[in-house]
Design an enzyme around this catalytic site. Structure first.
Site, PDB file in Angstrom:
ATOM      1  N   ASP A   1       0.812  -1.219   0.000  1.00 17.87           N
ATOM      2  CA  ASP A   1       0.000   0.000   0.000  1.00 17.87           C
ATOM      3  C   ASP A   1       0.853   1.279   0.000  1.00 17.87           C
ATOM      4  O   ASP A   1       2.020   1.262   0.387  1.00 17.87           O
ATOM      5  CB  ASP A   1      -0.873   0.041   1.274  1.00 17.87           C
ATOM      6  CG  ASP A   1      -2.015  -0.957   1.214  1.00 17.87           C
ATOM      7  OD1 ASP A   1      -1.999  -1.845   0.343  1.00 17.87           O
ATOM      8  OD2 ASP A   1      -2.910  -0.845   2.068  1.00 17.87           O
ATOM      9  N   ASP A   2       0.202   2.340  -0.410  1.00 24.61           N
ATOM     10  CA  ASP A   2       0.676   3.733  -0.242  1.00 24.61           C
ATOM     11  C   ASP A   2       1.716   4.182  -1.261  1.00 24.61           C
ATOM     12  O   ASP A   2       2.173   5.315  -1.189  1.00 24.61           O
ATOM     13  CB  ASP A   2       1.186   3.999   1.173  1.00 24.61           C
ATOM     14  CG  ASP A   2       0.120   3.801   2.233  1.00 24.61           C
ATOM     15  OD1 ASP A   2      -1.044   3.539   1.866  1.00 24.61           O
ATOM     16  OD2 ASP A   2       0.447   3.892   3.433  1.00 24.61           O
TER      17      ASP A   2
ATOM     18  N   HIS B   1      -6.197   3.071  -3.997  1.00 21.08           N
ATOM     19  CA  HIS B   1      -6.101   3.301  -2.546  1.00 21.08           C
ATOM     20  C   HIS B   1      -6.401   4.772  -2.223  1.00 21.08           C
ATOM     21  O   HIS B   1      -5.859   5.310  -1.268  1.00 21.08           O
ATOM     22  CB  HIS B   1      -4.695   2.896  -2.069  1.00 21.08           C
ATOM     23  CG  HIS B   1      -4.530   2.766  -0.584  1.00 21.08           C
ATOM     24  ND1 HIS B   1      -5.479   2.221   0.241  1.00 21.08           N
ATOM     25  CD2 HIS B   1      -3.501   3.115   0.232  1.00 21.08           C
ATOM     26  CE1 HIS B   1      -5.037   2.239   1.499  1.00 21.08           C
ATOM     27  NE2 HIS B   1      -3.844   2.792   1.521  1.00 21.08           N
TER      28      HIS B   1
ATOM     29  N   HIS C   1      -5.499   9.595   0.654  1.00 21.69           N
ATOM     30  CA  HIS C   1      -5.444   8.691   1.810  1.00 21.69           C
ATOM     31  C   HIS C   1      -6.261   9.187   3.009  1.00 21.69           C
ATOM     32  O   HIS C   1      -5.817   9.132   4.154  1.00 21.69           O
ATOM     33  CB  HIS C   1      -3.974   8.469   2.226  1.00 21.69           C
ATOM     34  CG  HIS C   1      -3.763   7.144   2.906  1.00 21.69           C
ATOM     35  ND1 HIS C   1      -3.970   6.964   4.260  1.00 21.69           N
ATOM     36  CD2 HIS C   1      -3.358   5.942   2.445  1.00 21.69           C
ATOM     37  CE1 HIS C   1      -3.691   5.709   4.569  1.00 21.69           C
ATOM     38  NE2 HIS C   1      -3.329   5.070   3.487  1.00 21.69           N
TER      39      HIS C   1
ATOM     40  N   TYR D   1      -6.777   2.977   5.918  1.00 19.05           N
ATOM     41  CA  TYR D   1      -6.981   2.515   7.301  1.00 19.05           C
ATOM     42  C   TYR D   1      -7.972   1.351   7.378  1.00 19.05           C
ATOM     43  O   TYR D   1      -8.395   0.962   8.463  1.00 19.05           O
ATOM     44  CB  TYR D   1      -7.451   3.660   8.216  1.00 19.05           C
ATOM     45  CG  TYR D   1      -6.697   4.949   7.977  1.00 19.05           C
ATOM     46  CD1 TYR D   1      -5.377   5.086   8.420  1.00 19.05           C
ATOM     47  CD2 TYR D   1      -7.269   6.005   7.278  1.00 19.05           C
ATOM     48  CE1 TYR D   1      -4.659   6.251   8.164  1.00 19.05           C
ATOM     49  CE2 TYR D   1      -6.566   7.165   7.019  1.00 19.05           C
ATOM     50  CZ  TYR D   1      -5.254   7.279   7.465  1.00 19.05           C
ATOM     51  OH  TYR D   1      -4.554   8.430   7.195  1.00 19.05           O
TER      52      TYR D   1
ATOM     53  N   HIS E   1       3.799  -2.355   2.915  1.00 18.52           N
ATOM     54  CA  HIS E   1       3.823  -1.022   2.314  1.00 18.52           C
ATOM     55  C   HIS E   1       5.080  -0.863   1.468  1.00 18.52           C
ATOM     56  O   HIS E   1       6.181  -1.171   1.946  1.00 18.52           O
ATOM     57  CB  HIS E   1       3.780   0.054   3.409  1.00 18.52           C
ATOM     58  CG  HIS E   1       2.507   0.051   4.203  1.00 18.52           C
ATOM     59  ND1 HIS E   1       2.290  -0.819   5.249  1.00 18.52           N
ATOM     60  CD2 HIS E   1       1.374   0.776   4.066  1.00 18.52           C
ATOM     61  CE1 HIS E   1       1.066  -0.609   5.731  1.00 18.52           C
ATOM     62  NE2 HIS E   1       0.493   0.343   5.041  1.00 18.52           N
TER      63      HIS E   1
HETATM   64 NI    NI Z   1      -2.616   3.160   3.242  1.00 19.26          NI
END
Ligand code: NI
Length: 264
Positions: free
Chosen positions: A74-75, A125, A129, A166, A216
């Protein structure tokens, strides 16, 4: 009668007749436009306006023959960590799923294309965020659609998966995001510990058939944990994308996939 004939004499002038015909066409077109309006209002606007999609079927895997697990990152995309992770995945000949944040894409479109070229999956995603459960419906639409558009503009298929930041989901989020919602059951806590040993330990100890592992592509520690952990996981599992793991088809919408006994 004489008067009428004299009045219509202008029809014999081709230029004037042409102007008359053009005026008739304009009136007809305007009438059609006015009539068509209520129809347009009655037809709901398409969900994703102006977003072209590339349809690329993902190879099917048989998770009954050999248990599957899915690594998720993620991210990202990140300019250094994501390519480093892709190197490791390529070396092990496995794929994963990358849930990208829209605001991180500019200047890294080539990273998205490489993810896709390696057979890994790209998920949405959000753009900034945020916690979606705190957003208005319009705010949610803006977040997921903007990211979807940026991903497609990078030249890769439109994601079929959404991972809420989250993991925050409620009924309103599900009604506003028409993508399959994918969470996880193994949290490596890489974002918290930044410790390769602990991250790898979570990956191999907490895993079970069908697991979705949360990582991540942001931290060097995550990269360092991968090589050994993937070697161990491969002895027992097929490492596949989330869509392969859950057999998610193109166009599956608003479904909620999880493996963690969540009340949803
Ligand atoms: Ni995230």
């Amino acid at each position: 009668m004489q008067g009428i004939v004299r009045g219509l004499r202008w029809i014999q002038h081709p230029q004037l007749f042409a102007v008359f015909v053009v005026l008739c066409l304009l009136v007809a077109a305007w009438g059609h436009f006015v009539q068509a309006r209520p129809l347009e209002q009655a037809t709901p606007a398409p969900q994703i306006k102006g977003i072209a999609t590339i349809r690329t079927p993902m190879p099917q895997v048989d998770c009954a023959a050999r248990a599957c697990v899915a690594l998720t990152f993620d991210d990202g995309p990140d300019s250094t960590v994501t390519p480093a992770i892709l190197d490791i995945l390529a070396r092990h000949q496995v794929t994963a799923t990358f849930f990208v944040v829209g605001r991180e894409i500019a200047g890294r479109e080539h990273v998205l294309r490489r993810i896709h070229q390696q057979g890994s999956e790209i998920g949405n995603h959000s753009w900034n965020h945020p916690d979606f459960t705190a957003l208005s419906p319009a705010g949610m639409q803006n977040e997921w659609q903007r990211t979807q558009a940026a991903i497609v503009a990078a030249g890769v298929p439109a994601p079929r998966l959404f991972r809420p930041p989250y993991g925050a989901v409620n009924a309103m989020v599900r009604s506003q995001v028409p993508l399959a919602i994918a969470r996880w059951d193994v949290d490596t806590e890489d974002w918290m510990t930044h410790d390769p040993t602990k991250i790898a330990d979570h990956m191999v100890r907490d895993v079970r058939p069908g697991s979705i592992i949360l990582l991540h592509d942001k931290y060097a520690a995550t990269t360092e944990a991968l090589d050994w952990a993937i070697s161990v996981l491969k002895q027992q599992y097929q490492l596949v994308t989330v869509s392969q793991l859950l057999a998610i088809q193109e166009g599956d919408q608003g479904q909620y996939f999880h493996r963690g006994g969540d009340p949803w």
